[in-house]
Design a protein around this motif. Structure first.
Motif, PDB file in Angstrom:
ATOM      1  N   LYS A 530      18.880 -59.490  14.798  1.00  0.00           N
ATOM      2  CA  LYS A 530      18.714 -59.247  13.391  1.00  0.00           C
ATOM      3  C   LYS A 530      19.374 -60.385  12.479  1.00  0.00           C
ATOM      4  O   LYS A 530      20.150 -60.942  13.078  1.00  0.00           O
ATOM      5  CB  LYS A 530      19.476 -58.073  13.033  1.00  0.00           C
ATOM      6  CG  LYS A 530      18.806 -56.673  13.684  1.00  0.00           C
ATOM      7  CD  LYS A 530      19.579 -55.358  13.078  1.00  0.00           C
ATOM      8  CE  LYS A 530      18.779 -54.101  13.857  1.00  0.00           C
ATOM      9  NZ  LYS A 530      19.565 -52.953  13.416  1.00  0.00           N
ATOM     10  N   VAL A 531      18.656 -60.751  11.710  1.00  0.00           N
ATOM     11  CA  VAL A 531      19.246 -61.679  10.615  1.00  0.00           C
ATOM     12  C   VAL A 531      20.671 -61.661  10.341  1.00  0.00           C
ATOM     13  O   VAL A 531      21.039 -60.225   9.936  1.00  0.00           O
ATOM     14  CB  VAL A 531      18.421 -62.098   9.444  1.00  0.00           C
ATOM     15  CG1 VAL A 531      19.112 -63.129   8.395  1.00  0.00           C
ATOM     16  CG2 VAL A 531      16.863 -62.413  10.114  1.00  0.00           C
ATOM     17  N   ASP A 532      21.572 -62.175  10.434  1.00  0.00           N
ATOM     18  CA  ASP A 532      23.176 -62.150  10.025  1.00  0.00           C
ATOM     19  C   ASP A 532      23.763 -61.219  10.796  1.00  0.00           C
ATOM     20  O   ASP A 532      24.965 -61.063  10.756  1.00  0.00           O
ATOM     21  CB  ASP A 532      23.318 -61.755   8.439  1.00  0.00           C
ATOM     22  CG  ASP A 532      22.604 -62.681   7.631  1.00  0.00           C
ATOM     23  OD1 ASP A 532      22.779 -63.930   7.600  1.00  0.00           O
ATOM     24  OD2 ASP A 532      22.343 -62.209   6.507  1.00  0.00           O
ATOM     25  N   LYS A 533      23.335 -60.901  12.193  1.00  0.00           N
ATOM     26  CA  LYS A 533      23.987 -60.137  13.084  1.00  0.00           C
ATOM     27  C   LYS A 533      24.376 -61.197  14.246  1.00  0.00           C
ATOM     28  O   LYS A 533      23.389 -61.792  14.912  1.00  0.00           O
ATOM     29  CB  LYS A 533      23.122 -59.055  13.784  1.00  0.00           C
ATOM     30  CG  LYS A 533      24.048 -58.294  14.596  1.00  0.00           C
ATOM     31  CD  LYS A 533      23.152 -56.933  15.144  1.00  0.00           C
ATOM     32  CE  LYS A 533      24.099 -56.296  16.186  1.00  0.00           C
ATOM     33  NZ  LYS A 533      23.141 -54.974  16.607  1.00  0.00           N
ATOM     34  N   PRO A 534      25.699 -61.390  14.616  1.00  0.00           N
ATOM     35  CA  PRO A 534      25.936 -62.496  15.638  1.00  0.00           C
ATOM     36  C   PRO A 534      25.697 -61.997  16.994  1.00  0.00           C
ATOM     37  O   PRO A 534      25.544 -60.651  17.446  1.00  0.00           O
ATOM     38  CB  PRO A 534      27.707 -62.414  15.390  1.00  0.00           C
ATOM     39  CG  PRO A 534      27.849 -61.855  14.174  1.00  0.00           C
ATOM     40  CD  PRO A 534      26.966 -60.978  13.836  1.00  0.00           C
ATOM     41  N   ILE A 535      25.262 -62.826  17.824  1.00  0.00           N
ATOM     42  CA  ILE A 535      24.845 -62.947  19.210  1.00  0.00           C
ATOM     43  C   ILE A 535      26.045 -63.647  19.982  1.00  0.00           C
ATOM     44  O   ILE A 535      26.130 -64.679  19.861  1.00  0.00           O
ATOM     45  CB  ILE A 535      23.304 -62.990  19.696  1.00  0.00           C
ATOM     46  CG1 ILE A 535      22.396 -62.281  18.866  1.00  0.00           C
ATOM     47  CG2 ILE A 535      23.050 -62.722  21.085  1.00  0.00           C
ATOM     48  CD1 ILE A 535      21.236 -62.702  19.038  1.00  0.00           C
TER      49      ILE A 535
END
Length: 652
Positions: A530-535
């Motif tokens: 998801k955009v803006d969700k860190p991995i």
């Protein structure tokens, strides 16, 4: 023996009777045979003249063998005989012999007297698979030739053929081509195989003891029994009539074939039919003027499996030049009702021959000299959709060769086997070959990397990694299964795409077994994001109190490089985090240096600086407590906080 597509064979008795004269007038006899287009006979006499002049030792052909030429006699005579001998060999497509004699003319400096020598020398080099040398000679010809522009155009086409052939030989189709063994090939030409009523029919010019000839005849064999010649009742007795290329009505009771004979220097080719009744083939009947136009040649009939259409080859008016493919509708009695040229998608200004058409798939396979190919006649494939032909595609190597390849016919029992006729292993004649389809299916399942469940709605494409052309694509169903048919040795990529998932590009080995995809899982899976969700990127390690990447960290970051290359429109933030040991300012500085080290590595691997941003957060964004509730140190929490992450910022 002269190669037979549709030419009369040399009558050996007449040929032998003239042998005794060669010592006195072999060049004159060669000239006479050459003018009559009896190139095999012409080569025989010119070779005798060449021996008389000691032009060139046989072992000096091809020229690069290192043996010195012996030059005796009048140079102009040597040049004339060399050129005519080369032309004669080429006339019956013996390119191996022709190559050295064209070189003889060039080597002695007589190109100005025979200005097409270098062009034909290049053609021979191409036919003999010396592609780099052929390109070099053809380019020299283009630069220096001052004659008709058409030959420069032809040279350009030959250069394209060379480049195409080089690519095809490097990445062949998954086919195995074998010359038929046993009774099928002879000392003459053998070609145009077909099947009906559990019997095999083909054309052969094999020597017939009783007739003492090599004339073309239709032969029939049951199983692997010796082929028997087909005789037609009450034919009109024209001397040296020849028959070939049989095809049959749907019930097998009517044979259509080419019938040809020579009157003076003119050969007449026409299409006939014969009905089977009373255990014999009846008197041949010439088809009407829809097919056989007066003064023109019609050859190579093919009747479709439903018996409704006749495809044939003709040079009659209304074509595009040379020999074209035509089609006629047939009435219930098998009589042609009309004829139509297949048009400029299929036909060219050069020769097209030997059509095969599958009614069920609307697939046309035929041979042409007019498109880019490996040389001579090549097989091409086109499809008819809504009465519009697709652009013909060359069927590639090894079904095609540097010589002539014609008469495609599928086996009636084995869907992975078919037959062709080719002179690839002969200096003179067509032979029968069996071709086995060795293509295979690549099949797998695409899953979600996190849930390990089948993933529907994924667009999966098979892409040629050299041409970048998409060969095929599909959308995965609920079970996530995909499969593709692999037909060549070319390198392919599987490209998997789905909204909300990282696109993945996987090289597919020639074996067809996709190697373990170890980016996130040993299975072929797609990772959601998801955009803006860190991995979190696991196992990015540094030396204590330093921002230097360890070797094992680089291996992990290589996987991020792959993601970014597979998703070229994606921009990411690459972040580094620390635990709470040390001051906040120190940790922020160290984390920024570590993040920048990661970015620098990605840029070093070819990722644009505009796509990756380094950000050090220090101890500001913990994901676990650094200390336990009792105030004691929490090593496990601090370990989790010392992490590297990437976050998708946007997809352009």
């Amino acid at each position: 023996m002269k190669k037979l597509l549709f030419t009369l064979i040399i009558v050996t008795a007449a040929f032998s009777a003239a042998k005794a004269q060669y010592k006195d007038n072999s060049t004159e006899l060669g000239d006479k045979a050459f003018e009559n287009k009896d190139y095999y006979e012409a080569a025989y006499y010119y070779k005798k003249s060449a021996e008389g002049l000691s032009l060139i030792k046989r072992e000096a052909i091809p020229y690069h063998s290192g043996t010195k030429n012996v030059k005796k006699g009048n140079p102009k005579d040597r040049a004339y005989i060399s050129y005519r001998l080369a032309e004669s060999y080429r006339g019956y497509e013996n390119y191996l012999e022709a190559e050295g004699w064209y070189y003889q003319v060039l080597d002695e400096g007589y190109e100005s007297g025979y200005p097409l020598t270098r062009y034909w020398y290049g053609v021979c080099l191409r036919a003999n698979q010396h592609f780099d040398e052929a390109i070099k000679e053809l380019k020299i010809f283009q630069q220096n030739y001052k004659g008709e522009e058409k030959y420069k155009t032809m040279a350009a086409k030959e250069i394209k053929n060379c480049l195409f052939a080089q690519n095809e030989y490097e990445h062949p189709f998954l086919l195995e081509v074998k010359k038929r063994k046993g009774v099928w090939n002879s000392d003459g030409s053998d070609y145009a195989i077909t099947h009906t009523n559990q019997k095999t029919y083909f054309t052969s010019s094999r020597f017939v003891k009783n007739d003492k000839t090599h004339l073309n005849r239709v032969y029939m064999a049951a199983g692997d029994d010796s082929p028997q010649v087909i005789k037609f009742k009450d034919d009109d007795g024209i001397k040296d009539i020849e028959y070939g290329t049989p095809t049959f009505s749907a019930d097998g009771q009517r044979m259509y074939f080419t019938r040809w004979y020579k009157v003076g220097s003119k050969i007449t080719h026409e299409i006939y039919s014969s009905n089977f009744a009373g255990n014999e083939w009846g008197k041949p009947q010439k088809l009407n003027t829809h097919v056989n136009a007066d003064g023109y040649n019609s050859i190579q009939p093919y009747i479709t499996a439903d018996g409704k259409k006749l495809f044939f080859t003709s040079n009659k008016p209304g074509g595009l030049g040379g020999q074209d493919i035509w089609v006629s509708d047939l009435d219930a009695d098998g009589t042609p009702l009309n004829s139509k040229n297949l048009g400029d998608k299929i036909n060219t200004a050069m020769d097209e021959q030997a059509a095969y058409y599958d009614v069920a798939t609307r697939r046309l396979i035929y041979s042409s000299k007019g498109f880019t190919g490996l040389g001579g006649f090549d097989f091409f494939e086109a499809n008819n959709k809504n009465n519009v032909w697709s652009v013909p595609q060359n069927m590639g190597y090894p079904i095609n060769s540097a010589k002539d390849d014609l008469y495609y016919m599928p086996d009636t029992h084995d869907q992975k086997k078919f037959y062709i006729s080719s002179d690839r292993e002969s200096e003179c004649c067509l032979n029968l070959f069996e071709v086995y389809d060795k293509s295979f299916i690549v099949k797998g399942i695409v899953t979600d990397c996190d849930t390990q469940t089948a993933l529907p709605g994924v667009k999966i494409s098979l892409v040629d990694s050299l041409s970048k052309q998409t060969i095929a694509h599909l959308i995965s169903a609920k079970d996530g299964v995909y499969q593709f048919n692999i037909v060549t040795h070319r390198p392919y990529n599987l490209v998997l795409e789905k909204s909300g998932y990282f696109t993945k590009v996987l090289p597919m080995p020639e074996s067809g077994k996709v190697l373990n995809d170890t980016l996130y899982s040993p299975d072929i899976c797609l990772q959601a994001f998801k955009v803006d969700k860190p991995i979190i990127i696991k196992n990015v390690l540094y030396d204590f109190d330093k921002a230097t990447l360890r070797p094992e960290s680089k291996l992990v970051l290589d996987k991020v490089v792959t993601i970014l290359k597979d998703n070229p429109k994606m921009k990411i933030e690459l972040a580094a985090h620390t635990d709470s040991v040390g001051t906040e300012a120190y940790n922020k500085k160290l984390s920024q240096q570590r993040a920048q080290a990661c970015v620098d590595y990605l840029v070093q691997k070819g990722i644009s600086e505009s796509r990756v941003y380094a950000k050090g957060y220090g101890e500001l964004k913990p994901i676990a407590p650094n200390s336990l509730p009792n105030g004691k140190d929490n090593p496990a929490g601090r370990q989790m906080n010392r992490r590297t992450e990437f976050t998708v910022l946007k997809i352009e």
